[in-house]
Design an enzyme around this catalytic site. Structure first.
Site, PDB file in Angstrom:
ATOM      1  N   ARG A  70       0.832  -1.003   0.200  1.00  0.00           N
ATOM      2  CA  ARG A  70       0.104  -0.070   0.068  1.00  0.00           C
ATOM      3  C   ARG A  70       0.915   1.364   0.008  1.00  0.00           C
ATOM      4  O   ARG A  70       1.826   1.361   0.963  1.00  0.00           O
ATOM      5  CB  ARG A  70      -0.742  -0.058   1.371  1.00  0.00           C
ATOM      6  N   SER A  72       0.135   4.576   0.333  1.00  0.00           N
ATOM      7  CA  SER A  72       0.109   5.629   1.485  1.00  0.00           C
ATOM      8  C   SER A  72       0.618   5.326   2.830  1.00  0.00           C
ATOM      9  O   SER A  72       0.958   6.064   3.673  1.00  0.00           O
ATOM     10  CB  SER A  72      -1.289   5.943   1.432  1.00  0.00           C
ATOM     11  N   HIS A 177       6.408   7.009  -6.880  1.00  0.00           N
ATOM     12  CA  HIS A 177       5.262   6.935  -6.247  1.00  0.00           C
ATOM     13  C   HIS A 177       5.613   7.401  -4.808  1.00  0.00           C
ATOM     14  O   HIS A 177       6.345   6.815  -4.171  1.00  0.00           O
ATOM     15  CB  HIS A 177       4.618   5.446  -6.199  1.00  0.00           C
ATOM     16  N   TYR A 193       0.064  12.944  -4.510  1.00  0.00           N
ATOM     17  CA  TYR A 193       0.319  11.923  -5.722  1.00  0.00           C
ATOM     18  C   TYR A 193       0.574  12.704  -7.028  1.00  0.00           C
ATOM     19  O   TYR A 193       1.524  12.489  -7.596  1.00  0.00           O
ATOM     20  CB  TYR A 193      -0.743  11.050  -5.809  1.00  0.00           C
ATOM     21  N   HIS A 222      -0.790   7.731 -12.101  1.00  0.00           N
ATOM     22  CA  HIS A 222      -1.911   8.604 -12.099  1.00  0.00           C
ATOM     23  C   HIS A 222      -1.699   9.468 -13.401  1.00  0.00           C
ATOM     24  O   HIS A 222      -2.057  10.528 -13.381  1.00  0.00           O
ATOM     25  CB  HIS A 222      -1.871   9.498 -11.081  1.00  0.00           C
ATOM     26  N   GLU A 283      -4.972   1.199 -10.175  1.00  0.00           N
ATOM     27  CA  GLU A 283      -4.728   1.562  -8.951  1.00  0.00           C
ATOM     28  C   GLU A 283      -5.841   0.821  -8.037  1.00  0.00           C
ATOM     29  O   GLU A 283      -6.123   1.382  -7.047  1.00  0.00           O
ATOM     30  CB  GLU A 283      -4.724   2.881  -8.868  1.00  0.00           C
ATOM     31  N   ARG A 289     -12.976   4.752  -4.431  1.00  0.00           N
ATOM     32  CA  ARG A 289     -13.591   3.291  -4.407  1.00  0.00           C
ATOM     33  C   ARG A 289     -14.868   3.295  -5.032  1.00  0.00           C
ATOM     34  O   ARG A 289     -15.825   2.459  -4.935  1.00  0.00           O
ATOM     35  CB  ARG A 289     -13.552   2.912  -3.100  1.00  0.00           C
TER      36      ARG A 289
END
Lengths: 339, 339
Positions: A70, A72, A177, A193, A222, A283, A289
């Site tokens: 992950r 973050s 990233h 990001y 992204h 992603e 989501r």
């Protein structure tokens, strides 16, 4: 075959976060000892944890996800080099177990044990371990281990060169990233990001990194941040600065993924960026989501946008599979030959 | 009538930079005294200095430019509050003289005397002076007076509220515009500017600033940074965070300019962002000065892209004139009624 180049293990069992919480608690209270190991997790727990990804792969018609811890949660700004190494190894080992359980569905990419005071400490060793021992095919490189204070040198600085030498030797690329932001100006997924993506591209435009490392490959996630939307600005800046044309500058070295969550964005991306420099990515399960009420589909179901984009079949094949096999060549050792 | 909402005085006589250089020299060597005043400049020198802008207005078919001091030269990170105030007043006064010499071609917007240690010191006074005494119609607000270290609170923090109260009282908007970067990670026009645009938008999305100030108006320049390209991401983030839909959130408060230097970028902008929230702008003479070999026209000739965009005549009229008259209402005191 459809390869998703950008997936993070955002659904790991809660024991992983508990381990991290203990690490952080020990940092705050030196009388507490640092946790030695993650609570034991069964294979069934890991199988269960990635059911969302497997369901999305099936529903969306993608085959394999390049899978990393992950993003973050890397949070390189927390603690020191030892904390970062310990956390990175645990995260990478867990991704490795998932890849071993589902070798057709996941291929590993590692988190690096960066830390603000010594961003490269332990990174070369951990990259070698992950590639040579765990079968990983790339890494995520954080251009700002400080988490929003941007205290490290630019990615084109010679400071990073020893790490790049190892990447080249192992023939693995890096996705640029960042991680969480501890600067209240920057929302992580909504600002930090994308800013990092934009920043990294401009650094690459300004310097001769890829003259020094002709086979070094960087993926800007992204959708390249703000870059494709401002492609004219960057073409013009390169021209004013007497730099090479953008398409020459990025040709074998800089790639964008397709993590852009609406059709007009993907349409722009494929219109301005050469098809050879775009890798399919979603992603998922990640930053966004929900389901888009305008389409009735998940925002991050980027395969739909690519399927609808006005590109040739040959170019679509490059995006969905061919380019990723070139940029991450070690994937060819793990997957059947190109479909 | 075509109003360009985004022009900086990048062609000021060299005496202005000489004044600034003396300021900086005095900072470095305390035995040197700070310069008291700019060398005297004749009206003819000023007339001569804006010939490039007047020629571009004529060639491109635009009428009036909302004109402010050179953004990259604001450099709020240099010196202290006194230095910043002195520099800002000189820059604003010079813009005022140009606007007085060419009242049909230029309308003034001010630089603010921000400074990292006290970002609001003197700003309210200078805004009042510029609006009430010089006839200016807005200001450029720097969300990062530190020049790339991002040490100020987010724009939605109550810290900024006293300044917003004055903006509302005077009925003037702010363009959110950073200045030079002293952080080697960030190229000014290729990264820092766009990052600031993206960052500001996400700050606005996260907080209730416009509930507190329903008539506060902010222009995000450079086409909104990465935002329109990632409009789906922002719609999804707003939805996941239980925030209002983006179009409601920005309706009367957040506007993007058209400083996007290629047709596909402008096409995307007008497709995803409501026509009521876009103001024509070019940033000429500014960040990109060359001619695009793909079109044979200047990259920053954004009027061509707007003219070619697939929008209705009514929407084009909003972009080119109507919206700017609403967002900068004091312009109506200075210009003939809408064409």
């Amino acid at each position: 075959m459809v390869i998703d180049c950008h997936g993070h293990y955002t659904t790991a069992p809660k024991e992983l976060q508990a381990f991290r919480d203990s690490q952080i608690a020990a940092l705050k209270d030196p009388t507490t000892s640092r946790p030695k190991a993650l609570a034991s997790l069964t294979d069934d727990q890991l199988r269960e944890s990635v059911q969302p990804q497997l369901k999305f792969q099936n529903d969306r018609g993608t085959d394999v996800t390049i899978f990393s811890p992950r993003a973050s949660a890397m949070a390189h700004h927390i603690g020191d080099a030892e904390i970062s190494l310990d956390w990175s190894r645990h995260c990478n080992d867990l991704v490795h177990r998932v890849c071993t359980l589902f070798p057709k569905n996941f291929v590993g990419v590692c988190q690096l044990p960066q830390t603000p005071s010594a961003p490269l400490a332990n990174c070369i060793d951990e990259l070698e371990r992950c590639v040579n021992e765990l079968g990983f095919i790339g890494c995520n490189l954080n251009p700002d281990p400080s988490g929003g204070h941007w205290t490290a040198p630019p990615l084109t600085d010679r400071f990073w060169y020893p790490f790049y030498e190892k990447m080249v030797e192992l023939d693995v690329p890096a996705m640029v990233h960042v991680s969480a932001s501890c600067n209240s100006n920057f929302h992580a997924t909504g600002a930090h990001y994308l800013n990092a993506d934009t920043t990294a591209f401009m650094q690459f435009l300004q310097a001769d990194l890829f003259t020094d490392f002709p086979t070094l490959r960087m993926i800007i996630p992204h959708g390249g941040g703000a870059v494709p939307y401002h492609w004219g600005r960057y073409r013009g800046l390169a021209q004013d600065m007497k730099r090479p044309p953008l398409t020459d500058l990025i040709r074998n070295n800089v790639f964008f993924d397709t993590c852009v969550y609406h059709q007009p964005g993907i349409d722009l991306l494929v219109k301005v960026v050469p098809a050879d420099n775009i890798l399919f990515g979603s992603e998922m399960v990640g930053a966004v989501r929900g389901i888009d009420p305008q389409t009735g589909h998940y925002y991050d179901d980027t395969k739909r946008y690519v399927d609808s984009a006005a590109i040739s079949g040959a170019d679509r094949q490059k995006l969905l599979e061919g380019n990723t096999r070139k940029v991450y060549p070690r994937i060819n050792r793990l997957l059947p030959a190109a479909s």
